[in-house]
Write a protein that holds these residues in place. Structure first.
Motif, mmCIF file in Angstrom:
data_model
loop_
_atom_site.group_PDB
_atom_site.id
_atom_site.type_symbol
_atom_site.label_atom_id
_atom_site.label_comp_id
_atom_site.label_asym_id
_atom_site.label_seq_id
_atom_site.Cartn_x
_atom_site.Cartn_y
_atom_site.Cartn_z
ATOM 1 N N GLU A 284 0.803 -1.306 -0.062
ATOM 2 C CA GLU A 284 0.063 0.098 0.091
ATOM 3 C C GLU A 284 1.043 1.283 -0.108
ATOM 4 O O GLU A 284 0.509 2.181 -0.719
ATOM 5 N N LYS A 285 1.884 1.108 0.711
ATOM 6 C CA LYS A 285 2.789 2.474 0.855
ATOM 7 C C LYS A 285 3.318 2.660 -0.602
ATOM 8 O O LYS A 285 3.521 3.735 -1.099
ATOM 9 N N ALA A 286 3.859 1.528 -1.157
ATOM 10 C CA ALA A 286 4.451 1.468 -2.678
ATOM 11 C C ALA A 286 3.706 1.929 -3.436
ATOM 12 O O ALA A 286 4.078 2.850 -4.242
ATOM 13 N N LYS A 287 2.441 1.728 -3.357
ATOM 14 C CA LYS A 287 1.306 2.094 -4.171
ATOM 15 C C LYS A 287 1.055 3.734 -3.961
ATOM 16 O O LYS A 287 0.795 4.527 -4.959
ATOM 17 N N GLU A 288 1.047 4.061 -2.703
ATOM 18 C CA GLU A 288 0.898 5.639 -2.435
ATOM 19 C C GLU A 288 2.162 6.410 -3.127
ATOM 20 O O GLU A 288 1.957 7.473 -3.736
ATOM 21 N N VAL A 289 3.343 5.926 -2.942
ATOM 22 C CA VAL A 289 4.437 6.457 -3.407
ATOM 23 C C VAL A 289 4.295 6.762 -5.097
ATOM 24 O O VAL A 289 4.551 7.604 -5.733
ATOM 25 N N GLU A 290 3.854 5.316 -5.599
ATOM 26 C CA GLU A 290 4.009 5.448 -6.991
ATOM 27 C C GLU A 290 3.088 6.383 -7.625
ATOM 28 O O GLU A 290 2.828 6.904 -8.500
ATOM 29 N N MET A 291 1.586 6.350 -6.946
ATOM 30 C CA MET A 291 0.527 7.221 -7.208
ATOM 31 C C MET A 291 1.001 8.528 -7.106
ATOM 32 O O MET A 291 0.808 9.584 -7.938
ATOM 33 N N ARG A 292 1.552 8.924 -6.141
ATOM 34 C CA ARG A 292 2.394 10.351 -5.846
ATOM 35 C C ARG A 292 3.476 10.671 -6.981
ATOM 36 O O ARG A 292 3.148 11.839 -7.406
ATOM 37 N N GLN A 293 4.087 9.742 -7.171
ATOM 38 C CA GLN A 293 5.089 10.136 -8.621
ATOM 39 C C GLN A 293 4.288 10.286 -9.778
ATOM 40 O O GLN A 293 4.772 10.990 -10.529
ATOM 41 N N LEU A 294 3.387 9.528 -9.915
ATOM 42 C CA LEU A 294 2.690 9.652 -11.183
ATOM 43 C C LEU A 294 1.734 10.944 -11.258
ATOM 44 O O LEU A 294 1.751 11.480 -12.296
ATOM 45 N N THR A 295 1.274 11.140 -9.905
ATOM 46 C CA THR A 295 0.702 12.610 -10.054
ATOM 47 C C THR A 295 1.606 13.746 -10.350
ATOM 48 O O THR A 295 0.953 14.507 -11.002
ATOM 49 N N GLU A 296 2.721 13.563 -9.704
ATOM 50 C CA GLU A 296 3.770 14.650 -10.151
ATOM 51 C C GLU A 296 3.979 14.562 -11.626
ATOM 52 O O GLU A 296 4.308 15.694 -12.047
ATOM 53 N N GLU A 297 4.309 13.352 -12.022
ATOM 54 C CA GLU A 297 4.633 13.197 -13.539
ATOM 55 C C GLU A 297 3.614 13.949 -14.239
ATOM 56 O O GLU A 297 3.394 14.714 -15.368
ATOM 57 N N ASN A 298 2.319 13.369 -13.837
ATOM 58 C CA ASN A 298 1.077 14.175 -14.537
ATOM 59 C C ASN A 298 1.050 15.671 -14.644
ATOM 60 O O ASN A 298 0.907 16.174 -15.614
ATOM 61 N N GLU A 299 1.229 16.119 -13.501
ATOM 62 C CA GLU A 299 1.356 17.678 -13.199
ATOM 63 C C GLU A 299 2.453 18.064 -14.052
ATOM 64 O O GLU A 299 2.084 19.213 -14.855
ATOM 65 N N ARG A 300 3.606 17.572 -14.085
ATOM 66 C CA ARG A 300 4.664 18.063 -14.887
ATOM 67 C C ARG A 300 4.522 18.123 -16.421
ATOM 68 O O ARG A 300 4.710 19.187 -17.364
ATOM 69 N N LEU A 301 3.791 17.101 -16.731
ATOM 70 C CA LEU A 301 3.345 16.822 -18.114
ATOM 71 C C LEU A 301 2.187 17.880 -18.611
ATOM 72 O O LEU A 301 2.266 18.476 -19.723
ATOM 73 N N ARG A 302 1.292 17.838 -17.742
ATOM 74 C CA ARG A 302 0.218 19.174 -17.860
ATOM 75 C C ARG A 302 0.786 20.614 -18.278
ATOM 76 O O ARG A 302 0.319 21.113 -19.090
ATOM 77 N N CYS A 303 1.940 20.788 -17.373
ATOM 78 C CA CYS A 303 2.475 22.072 -17.487
ATOM 79 C C CYS A 303 3.314 22.091 -18.913
ATOM 80 O O CYS A 303 3.317 23.186 -19.422
ATOM 81 N N GLN A 304 3.843 21.180 -19.032
ATOM 82 C CA GLN A 304 4.410 21.146 -20.571
ATOM 83 C C GLN A 304 3.785 21.192 -21.624
ATOM 84 O O GLN A 304 3.930 22.067 -22.632
ATOM 85 N N ILE A 305 2.419 20.538 -21.576
ATOM 86 C CA ILE A 305 1.691 20.836 -22.636
ATOM 87 C C ILE A 305 0.965 22.002 -22.630
ATOM 88 O O ILE A 305 0.919 22.712 -23.755
ATOM 89 N N GLU A 306 0.706 22.786 -21.629
ATOM 90 C CA GLU A 306 0.504 24.223 -21.494
ATOM 91 C C GLU A 306 1.552 25.104 -22.183
ATOM 92 O O GLU A 306 1.085 26.088 -22.771
ATOM 93 N N CYS A 307 2.607 24.792 -21.864
ATOM 94 C CA CYS A 307 3.858 25.644 -22.417
ATOM 95 C C CYS A 307 3.910 25.429 -23.986
ATOM 96 O O CYS A 307 4.072 26.449 -24.811
ATOM 97 N N LEU A 308 3.658 24.252 -24.338
ATOM 98 C CA LEU A 308 3.525 23.905 -25.789
ATOM 99 C C LEU A 308 2.307 24.384 -26.722
ATOM 100 O O LEU A 308 2.488 25.191 -27.792
ATOM 101 N N LYS A 309 1.435 24.625 -25.875
ATOM 102 C CA LYS A 309 0.165 25.198 -26.318
ATOM 103 C C LYS A 309 0.240 26.704 -26.542
ATOM 104 O O LYS A 309 -0.007 27.281 -27.753
#
Length: 119
Positions: free
Chosen positions: A31-56
């Protein structure tokens, strides 16, 4: 089956079997590993969203520059076409004037020719 044993043991007030404790610890670790993975995925998702906005935004700016440049080129083309049309009109007028002057010159030459001393 282990869950059933754990429930039965807890109902009787006994300690659950050791394999059940290890299983619970593994589950907590998972469960902790899943939480860490979810947090990392959320951070990666936010980073990618920011990149997409910059590219737009970059694409929007490029589109504006393209449209501006295209407008500028169309204006230059229209000016060039206008200049060519004016030049063509002037050339046609000049040609017509030259033809009239040549006709007048021939008439004058025809009038002057008999007056020439050697004719």
């Amino acid at each position: 089956m282990e869950k059933e044993e754990t429930w039965k043991a807890s109902e009787k007030g006994e300690r659950p079997p050791s394999s059940s404790l290890i299983s619970d610890q593994n589950q907590e670790g998972n469960e902790k590993a899943k939480e860490v993975e979810m947090r990392q995925l959320t951070e990666e998702n936010e980073r990618l969203r920011c990149q997409i906005e910059c590219l737009k935004e970059e694409m929007r700016k490029m589109e504006e520059e393209y449209e501006s440049r295209q407008t500028e080129l169309w204006e230059k083309l229209e000016d060039a076409v206008h200049d060519l049309m004016v030049e063509r009109i002037i050339n046609n007028e000049t040609r017509v004037k030259n033809e009239k002057l040549n006709e007048e010159l021939k008439k004058l030459q025809a009038l002057v020719a008999p007056l020439a001393p050697n004719s």
